[in-house]
Design an enzyme around this catalytic site. Structure first.
Site, PDB file in Angstrom:
ATOM      1  N   PRO A   1      -5.990   8.429  15.195  1.00 36.34           N
ATOM      2  CA  PRO A   1      -4.787   9.246  15.414  1.00 36.34           C
ATOM      3  C   PRO A   1      -3.644   8.385  15.946  1.00 36.34           C
ATOM      4  O   PRO A   1      -3.845   7.480  16.762  1.00 36.34           O
ATOM      5  CB  PRO A   1      -5.241  10.263  16.468  1.00 36.34           C
ATOM      6  CG  PRO A   1      -6.731  10.332  16.330  1.00 36.34           C
ATOM      7  CD  PRO A   1      -7.158   8.935  15.940  1.00 36.34           C
TER       8      PRO A   1
ATOM      9  N   GLY B   1       0.828  -1.206   0.000  1.00 38.36           N
ATOM     10  CA  GLY B   1       0.000   0.000   0.000  1.00 38.36           C
ATOM     11  C   GLY B   1       0.855   1.246   0.000  1.00 38.36           C
ATOM     12  O   GLY B   1       2.089   1.178  -0.032  1.00 38.36           O
TER      13      GLY B   1
ATOM     14  N   GLU C   1       4.686  -2.299  -5.718  1.00 45.19           N
ATOM     15  CA  GLU C   1       5.347  -2.911  -4.568  1.00 45.19           C
ATOM     16  C   GLU C   1       5.495  -4.424  -4.688  1.00 45.19           C
ATOM     17  O   GLU C   1       6.374  -5.006  -4.049  1.00 45.19           O
ATOM     18  CB  GLU C   1       4.587  -2.576  -3.281  1.00 45.19           C
ATOM     19  CG  GLU C   1       4.689  -1.115  -2.894  1.00 45.19           C
ATOM     20  CD  GLU C   1       4.341  -0.878  -1.438  1.00 45.19           C
ATOM     21  OE1 GLU C   1       4.855   0.097  -0.871  1.00 45.19           O
ATOM     22  OE2 GLU C   1       3.565  -1.672  -0.860  1.00 45.19           O
TER      23      GLU C   1
ATOM     24  N   GLU D   1      11.338  -6.633  -0.063  1.00 38.61           N
ATOM     25  CA  GLU D   1      10.971  -8.001  -0.404  1.00 38.61           C
ATOM     26  C   GLU D   1       9.457  -8.084  -0.468  1.00 38.61           C
ATOM     27  O   GLU D   1       8.746  -7.339   0.216  1.00 38.61           O
ATOM     28  CB  GLU D   1      11.502  -8.990   0.647  1.00 38.61           C
ATOM     29  CG  GLU D   1      11.175 -10.446   0.365  1.00 38.61           C
ATOM     30  CD  GLU D   1      11.596 -11.371   1.492  1.00 38.61           C
ATOM     31  OE1 GLU D   1      11.246 -12.569   1.421  1.00 38.61           O
ATOM     32  OE2 GLU D   1      12.251 -10.894   2.434  1.00 38.61           O
TER      33      GLU D   1
END
Length: 240
Positions: A86, A47, A68, A117
């Protein structure tokens, strides 16, 4: 409060992805090893941040998955949840939109961008106390696994992980892998047969390893199961 002095907080928007598949007889999740701070060296879900204010959120999810982990053909990503407590990210106030995909026969990932990786990891290992997951990704992963388990209760998704034809035992192995539980074969057979249109008979019998013939089935016409395949067995120790 004086409205003229109020400033909107700076909030960054990100995406996180829970990608699940079966490898062998175990449920696996796609994880990356972070190559940058924060949490450098820790495992994480793939992400990242939206590229700019014009990028669509789903497009950002597909882009991050490709950048990724090198995965470009993952089937439909469904919204899983929004995570914005938060302190969840040391870089500031970050709200993440999480997506889930559970699909068969996904390829080996290839690490890229800020991932050192990328690999498939057994879910029970990824969720164990011995593994550090970055940010709040343990919670997101747990939510994704539970969503996948519910999908198998209410949909015919499990048949996608079998061959064109399969035995009841092979279908049971899919449920056991995703649910993380042991199932009684007789109860499982009864539930499968009661779910109308879930599976249909297909051709001659197949001899099993024990030499006994087993009846073959194929996916039926329905996508939503009624009655659903409700979980009712003892859970396997996921930390084992």
């Amino acid at each position: 409060m004086d409205d003229d002095r109020w400033e909107a907080p700076r909030v960054l928007l990100a995406v996180d992805l829970v990608i699940l598949t079966l490898r062998g007889s175990r449920l696996h999740v796609l994880l990356i090893e972070r190559g940058v701070e924060p949490f450098r060296g820790a495992l994480a879900l793939p992400g990242g941040f939206l590229r700019d204010q014009e990028e669509d959120i789903v497009a950002a999810a597909h882009r991050e998955l490709f950048e990724e982990a090198g995965l470009a053909d993952v089937p439909h990503l469904e919204p899983l949840g929004v995570y914005g407590e938060p302190g969840r990210d040391p870089r500031g106030r970050v709200v993440s939109v999480a997506y889930l995909a559970i699909a068969p026969r996904l390829p080996e990932p290839v690490a890229g961008t800020d991932a050192a990786e990328a690999s498939w990891r057994p879910v029970e290992h990824a969720m164990s106390s011995n593994v550090e997951l970055a940010f709040d990704h343990r919670r997101i992963l747990a939510d994704g696994v539970e969503r996948a388990r519910v999908k198998l209760e209410h949909s015919a998704l499990a048949t996608a992980f079998c061959g064109e034809t399969f035995t009841i035992s092979e279908l049971q192995q899919v449920y056991e892998a995703v649910w993380g539980i042991r199932l009684d074969p007789r109860n499982f057979y009864r539930k499968v047969q009661s779910a109308r249109g879930f599976i249909v008979a297909a051709g001659p019998m197949r001899r099993t390893e024990g030499g006994r013939p087993a009846r073959l089935f194929k996916a039926g016409p329905v996508q939503e199961l009624y009655p659903p395949m409700v979980r009712s067995a003892q859970a396997v120790d996921e930390g084992a």
